[in-house]
Design an enzyme around this catalytic site. Structure first.
Site, PDB file in Angstrom:
ATOM      1  N   LYS A 162      18.387 -23.080 -15.221  1.00  0.00           N
ATOM      2  CA  LYS A 162      19.590 -23.629 -15.205  1.00  0.00           C
ATOM      3  C   LYS A 162      19.892 -24.524 -16.478  1.00  0.00           C
ATOM      4  O   LYS A 162      19.156 -25.497 -16.624  1.00  0.00           O
ATOM      5  CB  LYS A 162      19.888 -24.315 -13.889  1.00  0.00           C
ATOM      6  CG  LYS A 162      21.304 -25.002 -13.939  1.00  0.00           C
ATOM      7  CD  LYS A 162      21.554 -25.427 -12.397  1.00  0.00           C
ATOM      8  CE  LYS A 162      22.726 -26.082 -12.491  1.00  0.00           C
ATOM      9  NZ  LYS A 162      23.219 -26.666 -11.186  1.00  0.00           N
ATOM     10  N   LYS A 189      22.908 -34.516 -17.624  1.00  0.00           N
ATOM     11  CA  LYS A 189      21.923 -33.894 -16.716  1.00  0.00           C
ATOM     12  C   LYS A 189      20.642 -33.359 -17.533  1.00  0.00           C
ATOM     13  O   LYS A 189      19.874 -32.324 -17.162  1.00  0.00           O
ATOM     14  CB  LYS A 189      22.665 -32.642 -15.946  1.00  0.00           C
ATOM     15  CG  LYS A 189      23.576 -33.194 -14.692  1.00  0.00           C
ATOM     16  CD  LYS A 189      23.650 -32.447 -13.652  1.00  0.00           C
ATOM     17  CE  LYS A 189      24.662 -32.977 -12.713  1.00  0.00           C
ATOM     18  NZ  LYS A 189      25.167 -32.093 -11.464  1.00  0.00           N
ATOM     19  N   GLU A 248       9.596 -21.752 -16.399  1.00  0.00           N
ATOM     20  CA  GLU A 248      10.075 -21.880 -15.222  1.00  0.00           C
ATOM     21  C   GLU A 248      10.047 -20.695 -14.084  1.00  0.00           C
ATOM     22  O   GLU A 248      10.010 -20.873 -13.024  1.00  0.00           O
ATOM     23  CB  GLU A 248      11.674 -22.196 -15.409  1.00  0.00           C
ATOM     24  CG  GLU A 248      11.980 -23.568 -16.038  1.00  0.00           C
ATOM     25  CD  GLU A 248      11.957 -24.595 -15.184  1.00  0.00           C
ATOM     26  OE1 GLU A 248      11.488 -24.507 -13.928  1.00  0.00           O
ATOM     27  OE2 GLU A 248      12.044 -25.874 -15.349  1.00  0.00           O
ATOM     28  N   LYS A 269      21.538 -19.369 -15.203  1.00  0.00           N
ATOM     29  CA  LYS A 269      22.906 -20.040 -15.218  1.00  0.00           C
ATOM     30  C   LYS A 269      23.367 -20.907 -16.429  1.00  0.00           C
ATOM     31  O   LYS A 269      22.467 -21.582 -16.573  1.00  0.00           O
ATOM     32  CB  LYS A 269      22.918 -20.768 -13.874  1.00  0.00           C
ATOM     33  CG  LYS A 269      24.252 -21.518 -13.560  1.00  0.00           C
ATOM     34  CD  LYS A 269      24.047 -22.407 -12.294  1.00  0.00           C
ATOM     35  CE  LYS A 269      25.215 -23.184 -12.180  1.00  0.00           C
ATOM     36  NZ  LYS A 269      25.197 -24.034 -11.092  1.00  0.00           N
ATOM     37  N   TYR A 289      33.150 -16.189  -9.512  1.00  0.00           N
ATOM     38  CA  TYR A 289      34.456 -16.458  -8.748  1.00  0.00           C
ATOM     39  C   TYR A 289      35.504 -15.119  -8.898  1.00  0.00           C
ATOM     40  O   TYR A 289      36.584 -15.274  -8.430  1.00  0.00           O
ATOM     41  CB  TYR A 289      35.198 -17.659  -9.540  1.00  0.00           C
ATOM     42  CG  TYR A 289      34.205 -18.741  -9.440  1.00  0.00           C
ATOM     43  CD1 TYR A 289      34.121 -19.651  -8.336  1.00  0.00           C
ATOM     44  CD2 TYR A 289      33.441 -19.248 -10.568  1.00  0.00           C
ATOM     45  CE1 TYR A 289      33.182 -20.575  -8.173  1.00  0.00           C
ATOM     46  CE2 TYR A 289      32.428 -20.181 -10.196  1.00  0.00           C
ATOM     47  CZ  TYR A 289      32.429 -20.791  -9.225  1.00  0.00           C
ATOM     48  OH  TYR A 289      31.421 -21.851  -9.375  1.00  0.00           O
TER      49      TYR A 289
HETATM   50  C1  PBG Z   1      24.974 -28.874  -9.293  1.00  0.00           C
HETATM   51  C2  PBG Z   1      25.772 -27.365  -9.477  1.00  0.00           C
HETATM   52  C3  PBG Z   1      26.644 -27.228 -10.478  1.00  0.00           C
HETATM   53  C4  PBG Z   1      26.853 -25.872 -10.501  1.00  0.00           C
HETATM   54  C5  PBG Z   1      26.545 -25.270  -9.122  1.00  0.00           C
HETATM   55  N1  PBG Z   1      25.632 -26.208  -8.709  1.00  0.00           N
HETATM   56  C6  PBG Z   1      27.000 -28.133 -11.566  1.00  0.00           C
HETATM   57  C7  PBG Z   1      26.268 -28.923 -12.298  1.00  0.00           C
HETATM   58  O1  PBG Z   1      25.049 -28.713 -12.428  1.00  0.00           O
HETATM   59  O2  PBG Z   1      26.725 -30.094 -12.511  1.00  0.00           O
HETATM   60  C8  PBG Z   1      27.968 -25.115 -11.161  1.00  0.00           C
HETATM   61  C9  PBG Z   1      28.740 -23.985 -10.853  1.00  0.00           C
HETATM   62  C10 PBG Z   1      29.704 -23.685 -11.633  1.00  0.00           C
HETATM   63  O3  PBG Z   1      29.885 -24.294 -12.890  1.00  0.00           O
HETATM   64  O4  PBG Z   1      30.394 -22.657 -11.393  1.00  0.00           O
HETATM   65  N2  PBG Z   1      24.100 -28.773  -8.309  1.00  0.00           N
END
Ligand code: PBG
Length: 334
Positions: free
Chosen positions: A204, A226, A242, A257, A322
């Site tokens: 991620k 983050k 990972e 992601k 989505y």
């Molecule tokens: C955070 C989380 C995020 C998303 C899913 N879970 C955003 C982030 O890390 O701030 C993003 C999903 C999206 O943008 O569609 N736990």
């Protein structure tokens, strides 16, 4: 005009032959996308009859449990079988320890119970991370301005067990803390939930493409960013570290992601693991296409399935998107 490189008579390979009709093109199509592979993300709010549009994600709403049950019915009728649920929590309920996430009667866990009671056959996936419930807006515990790792793990474990108890089929740790997959696996097993799987957010990235999601949940970090836990967008080999860890720690799925800017990462994980690979086609990727479509700058009906197909072609077995409902609608129309 004379072609000097090859005489016509010597041209034995003509790739266009396999493109000459719709039936031949369909026969040799290498990647196919089925609704079974899609996971539809749903945003939940406490007010039971709410339908609150998300401005930066046209077509996507925050639902209350009553309206969400209707939305799920529509989706199930269209053939969607997998959903992931995210809570948008009032600021008043947020604190340093994300305590509200562990309250067995909170609206997120209660909704999961209702959803699974009404639709036992669907796969319902949870979100394991502190940010929707944290007054700091971070996925981990913040102590003296630092996002601490090991002290976060027991909170994530308790959250995952509470979610398993509420009926989620898979838990989805999206927090990127070190060692959380193993810790959650142990906690679930100790609590008797050996059949509850883990969809690990393996690679991620610290991405700008989460913006609309943070609007939806009002979950942006209060301080800093983050980057000390999510991955650097410049790195691909690190995703293998990972992946190896998540696999060893007991993950059932590995996720990449975002998806579209990270197709190479999807491909690398697919080539290096035998676990199913999931890709999260995130909020910003959705918003970009919607915005261009609203302006008439792009042919949405063609671009949307092309995006999903590209993610599958790169190696994703499963796509969180989505677009799922509209994709299902487009299939049922054709
Ligand atoms: C955070 C989380 C995020 C998303 C899913 N879970 C955003 C982030 O890390 O701030 C993003 C999903 C999206 O943008 O569609 N736990």
């Amino acid at each position: 005009m004379n072609c000097s490189c090859m005489k016509i008579s010597e041209m034995r390979q003509r790739p266009r032959r396999n493109r000459k009709s719709a039936s031949i093109r369909a026969m040799v199509q290498e990647t196919r996308l089925s609704l079974d592979q899609l996971i539809y993300p749903l945003f939940l709010v406490e007010e039971e009859n709410a339908i609150i549009p998300i401005v930066s994600m046209p077509g996507i709403n925050r639902w209350g449990i009553e309206t969400m049950l209707k939305e799920i019915t529509e989706c199930v009728d269209l053939g969607i079988t997998n959903f992931i649920l995210f809570p948008a929590v009032d600021d008043a309920k947020k604190d340093t320890y994300a305590s509200y996430s562990l309250d067995k009667d909170n609206f997120y866990l209660s909704a999961a119970r209702r959803i699974k009671a009404s639709f036992p056959e669907i796969t319902l996936i949870s979100d394991v991370a502190m940010d929707p419930y944290s007054s700091d807006g971070h996925d981990g515990l913040v102590i003296n301005g630092e996002i601490v790792n090991d002290e976060t793990l027991p909170i994530l474990c308790a959250m995952a067990v509470a979610q398993a108890e509420a009926g989620f089929d898979l838990v989805g740790p999206s927090d990127m803390m070190d060692g959380r997959v193993g810790a959650i696996r142990d906690a679930l097993d100790d609590a008797g939930y050996t059949q509850i799987g883990i969809m690990a957010y393996t690679a991620k990235y610290a991405s700008a493409f989460y913006g609309p999601f943070r609007d939806a949940l009002d979950s942006a970090p209060k301080l800093g960013d983050k980057k000390s836990y999510q991955m650097n967008p410049a790195n691909v080999r690190e995703s293998l570290i990972e992946a190896e860890l998540d696999e060893m720690e007991g993950a059932d799925f590995l996720m990449v992601k975002p998806a579209l800017c990270y197709l190479d990462v999807i491909h690398v994980l697919k080539s290096n693991s035998n676990l199913p690979i999931a890709a999260y086609n995130v909020s910003g990727e959705y918003a970009m296409l919607k915005a261009a479509a609203e302006r008439g700058w792009i042919d949405y009906k063609r671009a949307m399935p092309e995006m999903l197909l590209s993610i599958a072609r790169a190696g994703a077995d499963v796509i969180l998107t989505y677009f799922a409902k509209e994709y299902a609608q487009s299939i049922s129309e054709s």
